[in-house]
Design a protein around this motif. Sequence first.
Motif, PDB file in Angstrom:
ATOM      1  N   ILE A   1       3.384  -3.511 -18.827  1.00 27.95           N
ATOM      2  CA  ILE A   1       4.348  -2.483 -18.412  1.00 27.95           C
ATOM      3  C   ILE A   1       3.625  -1.355 -17.682  1.00 27.95           C
ATOM      4  CG2 ILE A   1       6.031  -0.780 -19.208  1.00 27.95           C
ATOM      5  CD1 ILE A   1       6.690  -2.616 -21.533  1.00 27.95           C
ATOM      6  N   ASP A   2       2.463  -0.963 -18.200  1.00 25.89           N
ATOM      7  CA  ASP A   2       1.699   0.122 -17.591  1.00 25.89           C
ATOM      8  C   ASP A   2       0.781  -0.418 -16.490  1.00 25.89           C
ATOM      9  OD1 ASP A   2       0.615   2.660 -17.145  1.00 25.89           O
ATOM     10  OD2 ASP A   2      -1.005   2.299 -18.591  1.00 25.89           O
TER      11      ASP A   2
ATOM     12  N   MET B   1       4.243  -1.383 -11.740  1.00 24.21           N
ATOM     13  CA  MET B   1       5.372  -0.845 -12.503  1.00 24.21           C
ATOM     14  C   MET B   1       5.415   0.677 -12.406  1.00 24.21           C
ATOM     15  SD  MET B   1       7.179  -3.317 -14.000  1.00 24.21           S
ATOM     16  CE  MET B   1       7.857  -2.840 -15.592  1.00 24.21           C
ATOM     17  N   ARG B   2       4.258   1.330 -12.439  1.00 17.36           N
ATOM     18  CA  ARG B   2       4.243   2.797 -12.322  1.00 17.36           C
ATOM     19  C   ARG B   2       4.755   3.233 -10.957  1.00 17.36           C
ATOM     20  NH1 ARG B   2      -0.897   2.417 -14.897  1.00 17.36           N
ATOM     21  NH2 ARG B   2      -1.943   2.885 -12.922  1.00 17.36           N
TER      22      ARG B   2
ATOM     23  N   LYS C   1       6.828   1.704  -9.104  1.00 11.62           N
ATOM     24  CA  LYS C   1       8.253   1.399  -8.986  1.00 11.62           C
ATOM     25  C   LYS C   1       9.123   2.370  -9.773  1.00 11.62           C
ATOM     26  CE  LYS C   1      11.654  -2.308  -9.668  1.00 11.62           C
ATOM     27  NZ  LYS C   1      11.849  -3.734 -10.041  1.00 11.62           N
ATOM     28  N   TYR C   2       8.680   2.754 -10.969  1.00 11.38           N
ATOM     29  CA  TYR C   2       9.560   3.493 -11.874  1.00 11.38           C
ATOM     30  C   TYR C   2       9.197   4.967 -12.068  1.00 11.38           C
ATOM     31  CZ  TYR C   2      11.659  -0.975 -13.112  1.00 11.38           C
ATOM     32  OH  TYR C   2      12.318  -2.182 -13.058  1.00 11.38           O
ATOM     33  N   ILE C   3       8.003   5.396 -11.641  1.00  8.80           N
ATOM     34  CA  ILE C   3       7.630   6.807 -11.766  1.00  8.80           C
ATOM     35  C   ILE C   3       7.238   7.290 -10.373  1.00  8.80           C
ATOM     36  CG2 ILE C   3       6.206   8.500 -12.986  1.00  8.80           C
ATOM     37  CD1 ILE C   3       5.567   6.353 -15.061  1.00  8.80           C
TER      38      ILE C   3
ATOM     39  N   ASN D   1       2.464   5.985 -21.010  1.00  9.85           N
ATOM     40  CA  ASN D   1       2.950   5.592 -19.684  1.00  9.85           C
ATOM     41  C   ASN D   1       4.037   4.535 -19.779  1.00  9.85           C
ATOM     42  OD1 ASN D   1       1.093   7.317 -18.523  1.00  9.85           O
ATOM     43  ND2 ASN D   1      -0.405   5.718 -18.077  1.00  9.85           N
TER      44      ASN D   1
ATOM     45  N   ILE E   1       7.971   4.779 -18.458  1.00  5.62           N
ATOM     46  CA  ILE E   1       8.618   3.781 -17.596  1.00  5.62           C
ATOM     47  C   ILE E   1       9.906   3.285 -18.236  1.00  5.62           C
ATOM     48  CG2 ILE E   1       8.383   1.403 -16.735  1.00  5.62           C
ATOM     49  CD1 ILE E   1       5.396   2.068 -16.245  1.00  5.62           C
TER      50      ILE E   1
ATOM     51  N   ASN F   1      12.687   5.867 -18.080  1.00  6.66           N
ATOM     52  CA  ASN F   1      13.334   5.925 -16.768  1.00  6.66           C
ATOM     53  C   ASN F   1      14.276   4.743 -16.554  1.00  6.66           C
ATOM     54  OD1 ASN F   1      12.126   8.321 -16.088  1.00  6.66           O
ATOM     55  ND2 ASN F   1      10.566   7.425 -14.773  1.00  6.66           N
TER      56      ASN F   1
END
Length: 371
Positions: free
Chosen positions: A119-120, A124-125, A127-129, A302, A306, A309
Amino acid sequence: MCDEELILFEFLEADSEENSMRRRRLDARAQFDPFDLEDNEFIKRYRLSKELVVGLCDEIRPAMKAPRRSTDISVETKVLTALSFYATGSYQRPVGDISAHSMAQQTVSSVIAQVTACIDSVEMRKKYITFPKSNDERNEIRVRFYHKFGIPGVVGCIDCTQIAIVRPNRNEERYFCRKHYHSLNVQLICDADMQIISVDASFGGATHDSFIWNDHPIKQHLENLQESTWLLGDSGYPLRKYLMTPIVNAIPNTPESHYTDLHVRARNVIERTIGLLKARFRCLLVHRVLHYKPRVAASIVNACVILHNICNRANLPAPQLSSREIMEESQMQLGVAFEDQPNTSSNNQALQQGVATRNQLILRLWEARRS
């Protein structure tokens, strides 16, 4: 029976018990499918909806170790195990004993580490943060802040929160905060809708909020913008043209008081965001304590951001902290005023630019109030 025979017997007996326990865990997982739960119960247990969990599994599946045997743990079970840990903050054995994903404690630890790393990930970061980099993206956030709180130019609210961790083996002094426990000091920036647009969990609890901000790339990004836009921060941050702070002890019924009232009301969104993040993922609550090394604990933070969000975008119901938990969080967080840097020409110039920008904003808000 001789000693050698006794040792062999005990070894075979222990091995038989282990195999029997493994079979019971396999049977427990096979007999209960978490996706058969009612939707509300599923969200209560895992925070994400069934659809979001399926989507998350599909996203990280390429990075996960694919099951090769029928007895291997599925990606879905691994994700649900990690989500249960994030959501409850319970230690690994209770999480592992839940019938839906029954497994040994060592396996739970490995699963949480694997899912967290997936996930971290950088992908992924990104895309979502996402901090707004284009003028159109900043305009969208500024409009939302203005419509909600009546302050123009706001691109986000910034604050730090302490996440308790176990005492690290190395550089312990970096993580021992002023409230006398070991922690990460996590910097968060959110938009008007409690979406987290930046997270930095790389600093220990002994680090001051303003120090984290001073070395952050977003600071440099905002400094270089040729437009009237700013973050809202509390008195733990320096006043700058891109970072508006409140006026402490402003005289009532004055332009300064009016500005500060609006500032406090708007900046409260970051406090509510932090509260919601910790209510959703209680492993981040100060009394839970993450039993991981700082690097892994930061990765868990982190991952939770994610997932927050993802939940936020889907408008999932927001869990609430109890009154006791709110009090504990408040008591164990830091409230430290800004420690100014040495007087230099550049610092003085930056401060004067901040004062001039804030004065213009104060006048603008006061005139808007009278019109």
